[in-house]
Design an enzyme around this catalytic site. Sequence first.
Site, mmCIF file in Angstrom:
data_model
loop_
_atom_site.group_PDB
_atom_site.id
_atom_site.type_symbol
_atom_site.label_atom_id
_atom_site.label_comp_id
_atom_site.label_asym_id
_atom_site.label_seq_id
_atom_site.Cartn_x
_atom_site.Cartn_y
_atom_site.Cartn_z
ATOM 1 N N GLN A 182 34.080 14.960 -21.330
ATOM 2 C CA GLN A 182 33.113 14.000 -20.780
ATOM 3 C C GLN A 182 31.711 14.422 -21.194
ATOM 4 O O GLN A 182 31.196 15.422 -20.703
ATOM 5 C CB GLN A 182 33.266 13.995 -19.257
ATOM 6 C CG GLN A 182 32.285 13.141 -18.511
ATOM 7 C CD GLN A 182 32.245 13.511 -17.032
ATOM 8 O OE1 GLN A 182 33.095 14.248 -16.542
ATOM 9 N NE2 GLN A 182 31.254 13.001 -16.320
ATOM 10 N N SER B 84 26.376 14.750 -19.003
ATOM 11 C CA SER B 84 25.211 15.552 -18.590
ATOM 12 C C SER B 84 24.460 16.112 -19.783
ATOM 13 O O SER B 84 25.056 16.441 -20.819
ATOM 14 C CB SER B 84 25.649 16.720 -17.717
ATOM 15 O OG SER B 84 26.342 16.250 -16.597
ATOM 16 N N GLU C 65 38.241 7.754 -9.698
ATOM 17 C CA GLU C 65 38.867 9.043 -9.381
ATOM 18 C C GLU C 65 39.153 9.091 -7.890
ATOM 19 O O GLU C 65 38.407 9.648 -7.114
ATOM 20 C CB GLU C 65 37.921 10.185 -9.757
ATOM 21 C CG GLU C 65 37.687 10.282 -11.241
ATOM 22 C CD GLU C 65 36.820 11.482 -11.590
ATOM 23 O OE1 GLU C 65 35.714 11.556 -11.050
ATOM 24 O OE2 GLU C 65 37.280 12.332 -12.361
ATOM 25 N N SER D 148 25.716 16.254 -6.672
ATOM 26 C CA SER D 148 25.542 17.422 -5.799
ATOM 27 C C SER D 148 25.553 16.998 -4.333
ATOM 28 O O SER D 148 25.408 15.816 -4.009
ATOM 29 C CB SER D 148 24.212 18.101 -6.112
ATOM 30 O OG SER D 148 23.152 17.265 -5.679
HETATM 31 C C1 LIG Z 1 31.686 23.605 -13.280
HETATM 32 C C2 LIG Z 1 30.974 22.381 -13.772
HETATM 33 C C3 LIG Z 1 31.611 21.518 -14.656
HETATM 34 C C4 LIG Z 1 30.958 20.394 -15.146
HETATM 35 N N1 LIG Z 1 31.609 19.587 -16.061
HETATM 36 C C5 LIG Z 1 30.927 18.535 -16.604
HETATM 37 C C6 LIG Z 1 31.520 17.729 -17.658
HETATM 38 O O1 LIG Z 1 32.655 17.959 -18.079
HETATM 39 N N2 LIG Z 1 30.790 16.738 -18.203
HETATM 40 C C7 LIG Z 1 29.534 16.430 -17.777
HETATM 41 O O2 LIG Z 1 28.956 15.476 -18.291
HETATM 42 N N3 LIG Z 1 28.935 17.158 -16.784
HETATM 43 C C8 LIG Z 1 29.595 18.210 -16.202
HETATM 44 N N4 LIG Z 1 28.982 18.984 -15.222
HETATM 45 C C9 LIG Z 1 27.584 18.690 -14.876
HETATM 46 C C10 LIG Z 1 27.335 18.238 -13.443
HETATM 47 O O3 LIG Z 1 27.735 16.940 -13.243
HETATM 48 C C11 LIG Z 1 25.852 18.494 -13.149
HETATM 49 O O4 LIG Z 1 25.713 19.886 -13.021
HETATM 50 C C12 LIG Z 1 25.366 17.836 -11.900
HETATM 51 O O5 LIG Z 1 25.260 16.468 -12.107
HETATM 52 C C13 LIG Z 1 24.000 18.378 -11.441
HETATM 53 O O6 LIG Z 1 23.057 18.326 -12.471
HETATM 54 P P1 LIG Z 1 22.203 19.607 -12.852
HETATM 55 O O7 LIG Z 1 23.130 20.726 -13.028
HETATM 56 O O8 LIG Z 1 21.325 19.246 -13.971
HETATM 57 O O9 LIG Z 1 21.327 19.930 -11.580
HETATM 58 P P2 LIG Z 1 19.905 19.184 -11.141
HETATM 59 O O10 LIG Z 1 20.132 17.769 -11.217
HETATM 60 O O11 LIG Z 1 18.871 19.797 -11.998
HETATM 61 O O12 LIG Z 1 19.791 19.681 -9.697
HETATM 62 C C14 LIG Z 1 19.164 20.907 -9.300
HETATM 63 C C15 LIG Z 1 19.071 20.899 -7.792
HETATM 64 O O13 LIG Z 1 18.198 19.855 -7.383
HETATM 65 C C16 LIG Z 1 18.848 19.023 -6.449
HETATM 66 N N5 LIG Z 1 18.393 17.643 -6.607
HETATM 67 C C17 LIG Z 1 18.320 16.912 -7.751
HETATM 68 N N6 LIG Z 1 17.889 15.676 -7.477
HETATM 69 C C18 LIG Z 1 17.685 15.614 -6.136
HETATM 70 C C19 LIG Z 1 17.237 14.599 -5.236
HETATM 71 N N7 LIG Z 1 16.920 13.386 -5.669
HETATM 72 N N8 LIG Z 1 17.165 14.905 -3.930
HETATM 73 C C20 LIG Z 1 17.501 16.127 -3.477
HETATM 74 N N9 LIG Z 1 17.930 17.117 -4.271
HETATM 75 C C21 LIG Z 1 18.015 16.867 -5.590
HETATM 76 C C22 LIG Z 1 20.305 19.162 -6.769
HETATM 77 O O14 LIG Z 1 21.100 18.813 -5.661
HETATM 78 C C23 LIG Z 1 20.412 20.624 -7.119
HETATM 79 O O15 LIG Z 1 20.520 21.388 -5.969
HETATM 80 C C24 LIG Z 1 29.636 20.117 -14.721
HETATM 81 C C25 LIG Z 1 28.997 20.990 -13.826
HETATM 82 C C26 LIG Z 1 29.637 22.118 -13.360
HETATM 83 C C27 LIG Z 1 28.910 23.031 -12.407
#
Ligand SMILES: Cc1cc2nc3c(=O)[nH]c(=O)nc-3n(C[C@H](O)[C@H](O)[C@H](O)COP(=O)(O)OP(=O)(O)OC[C@H]3O[C@@H](n4cnc5c(N)ncnc54)[C@H](O)[C@@H]3O)c2cc1C
Lengths: 354, 395
Positions: B130, B133, B248, B378
């Site tokens: 997928q 991100s 899902e 999240s």
């Molecule tokens: C183990 C794992 C597997 C994954 N596998 C895939 C995959 O196969 N394909 C894929 O596309 N993605 C994948 N992901 C990505 C995942 O979907 C993202 O990590 C997730 O969407 C969060 O984005 P970020 O990591 O950029 O965090 P950010 O968006 O940068 O968030 C950082 C912090 O800010 C908080 N935050 C952000 N916006 C807000 C808001 N509006 N209000 C309050 N708090 C906020 C978040 O909750 C978090 O605590 C995976 C992630 C993990 C950890």
Amino acid sequence: MLLSDEQISLADAARDWLAKRTDLAAARADGAALAALYSADDVRAAAELGLTSLLRPAEGGTFADLAVVVEELGRAGSPLPLGQAALVARLLDQIGIGAAVSDAVADGAALAVPAAAEPDDAAISGGPGADGTLTLAGRAAAVVGGLGAAWLLVSAALDDDRALALVPAASATRTARTTLDLSRDIAAVDLHGVAVPAGDWARVGAGLAETLDQALALIHILDAVGAAGRLLDMTVGYVKEREQFGRPVGSFQAVKHHAATMAVDIEAARLCGHDAARALDSGDLVVAGTAVAVAGSVAGEGTSRAASTALQLHGGMGFTWEHDLHLFLRRIKVDELVRGTPRQHREHLIATAG
Amino acid sequence: MSVDWGSGTELGEFRAQVRAFVAGHAPGRAARAGVRSPENAEELAELRRWIAALFEAGYFGADWPVEFGGDAGHDPRRDVVVAEEIARARAPMQLGGNALAASALIRFGSDEQQARLLPAIRSCDDLWCQLFSEPDAGSDLGGMRTRAVADGDDYVVTGQKVWTTNGHWADRGYLLARTDPDAPKHKGITAFAIDMDTPGIDVRPLRELTGTSDFNEVFLDGVRIPAAAVIGRPGQGWIVANASLAEERNGVSAAVVDLQLAWEDLHALAQKIEIDGRPALEQADVRQRFGALRAEIRACALLGQSSFTRWRAGRERVIDAPAGKLWFSELNLRLNEFAVDLLGARGILTEGDTDAVDSGRWQDAYLYARAYTIAGGSSEIMRNLIAERALGLPR
Ligand SMILES: Cc1cc2nc3c(=O)[nH]c(=O)nc-3n(C[C@H](O)[C@H](O)[C@H](O)COP(=O)(O)OP(=O)(O)OC[C@H]3O[C@@H](n4cnc5c(N)ncnc54)[C@H](O)[C@@H]3O)c2cc1C
């Protein structure tokens, strides 16, 4: 309850030095021999800064000073068991054995760390022989710094008393543990059959052994406080920089509240930790016992909770091996569970409530 | 010991069949917490065989169109049973990427795409990742910057994806990229089905904090893909992605089984390990925690069932999916942290240490648990969603 100017300079000096010396990349290296996380030179340099002689009675050192240094060790994620070594030097001076080792530790020529059974395990025991030899039996399951140390100060039960025995680390069977913590060496130390000649051990009252236990617990509490403080700084820095939805994520109230909760948890843990250090300095075992238990109860969970939140706020970035975050999270969990769990600290608080 | 979790005996005969099938076919791979990649080529081959066998037996893909092997009279409750039984055997689930791609292709794919790609999902000759991100687009997926520029009959894609689970093994990628930089944020995105061996794609494995390599960075540099790779219409990517994500549905039921098993194993362990010379389970506080966790797991099951039932009745609410995700992910974190803490000083030992309890299972699950509270929306995003869209609080 404020740090003195001297303590502030001590903290600054330790922080600067540790920042230069600590190589967190080494902690991530595969199969890193954990004892190799630091060099003899690091130990010498730490001693030159006075970090291993900090608690010697002749230096007028206090647990309050040690607290400041141990917090910095945690903040740096340092592999050096300097708090433990300083404690050994103090105890050796107090009981009047191992003067040469105490000097060597103070000079940075060698490291010595305490070896005591974990609070939940059977105590290590000592059997005195006719020739004055003390023969040890038993095991210390998690000796921090046990692999890199040249000497161990063993806390053993002896009849109704306690004994402290100084043994060359090589005379014990040491097994490297694979633990959550990647930044420190932790060994299981089996002392079965180790014979300690007269002069290298001393019968001590229960009080001194208790002080050793309290001080060891305190070292882990303050280490966790320091590590959690580092995570708070990392987190605040990250959420200010990291933008989503066109704003720093730190501008979202949910994120602010998480960060504020971390800060309060850590502040409470820090105050309890430093309070316990002063209580140890007071020499009153009962007061110290209570203060250490308070700190263990508050800090153990508080710092782990803060670490967990730090990970959450870093999103995917914090979930990687390459990021330092997990090194601190792991270390904090180990600090919570060794030398007294929050549960054991709470039991103490209830049992002594009268 | 068998705990009555209050799950019904619904579809009992079907369940027994699935259970026997799983017992006979599931790979004997060491179970780690969460969504983990095969660790070597043999594990990958085993995984492909296992997924293919599930399709072959009709346990996967029964909800697909009949021409692609689906079952016209399919009862969706069976999908729940299948997911639960796989979880019960601690066997690998359907790959997230494959499930997502299949659902996008079935709803939005062209005839040609369906005919070419769906059979390879059934046979698991294709493993999908997928590619959503990006480094600067996580929670705010709409902020993605990877560009797909139309060039004759092709698109040329340049950008970077990250956290791509299974990217290092994937044959195909379900990609979102921006095709119209001038359109409003969510309108200029297009979904693509791409071959991962197309020149210009560079997959670099990342290690997770658990120590294993499950996700990747994927660099796309001038990657030329045919216009026929577009899933749905250009600019429809946001709708395609959200529709497939929303499908899902069996996740929570499988997750509940995971929690139940973990609870049962931990409960058995608490009878063996001692605290203050007595079995841990005899300590009042420990008993209370087990009681609370059992109740919370049951509540998790009900949240999942209610959400599923509402969906079938066409009465799904905004709160349903995020409530289930939040409840599960935070409960899972609490349970595994409780497990590590319960072990006391031995709780520090991890996989590879001869004295580690259950080979370090609890520590692995504890470290992994935050994946569920971060990925796929999240906890903070879930709470925002509930507060703003379900409760109508001002933004
Ligand atoms: C183990 C794992 C597997 C994954 N596998 C895939 C995959 O196969 N394909 C894929 O596309 N993605 C994948 N992901 C990505 C995942 O979907 C993202 O990590 C997730 O969407 C969060 O984005 P970020 O990591 O950029 O965090 P950010 O968006 O940068 O968030 C950082 C912090 O800010 C908080 N935050 C952000 N916006 C807000 C808001 N509006 N209000 C309050 N708090 C906020 C978040 O909750 C978090 O605590 C995976 C992630 C993990 C950890």
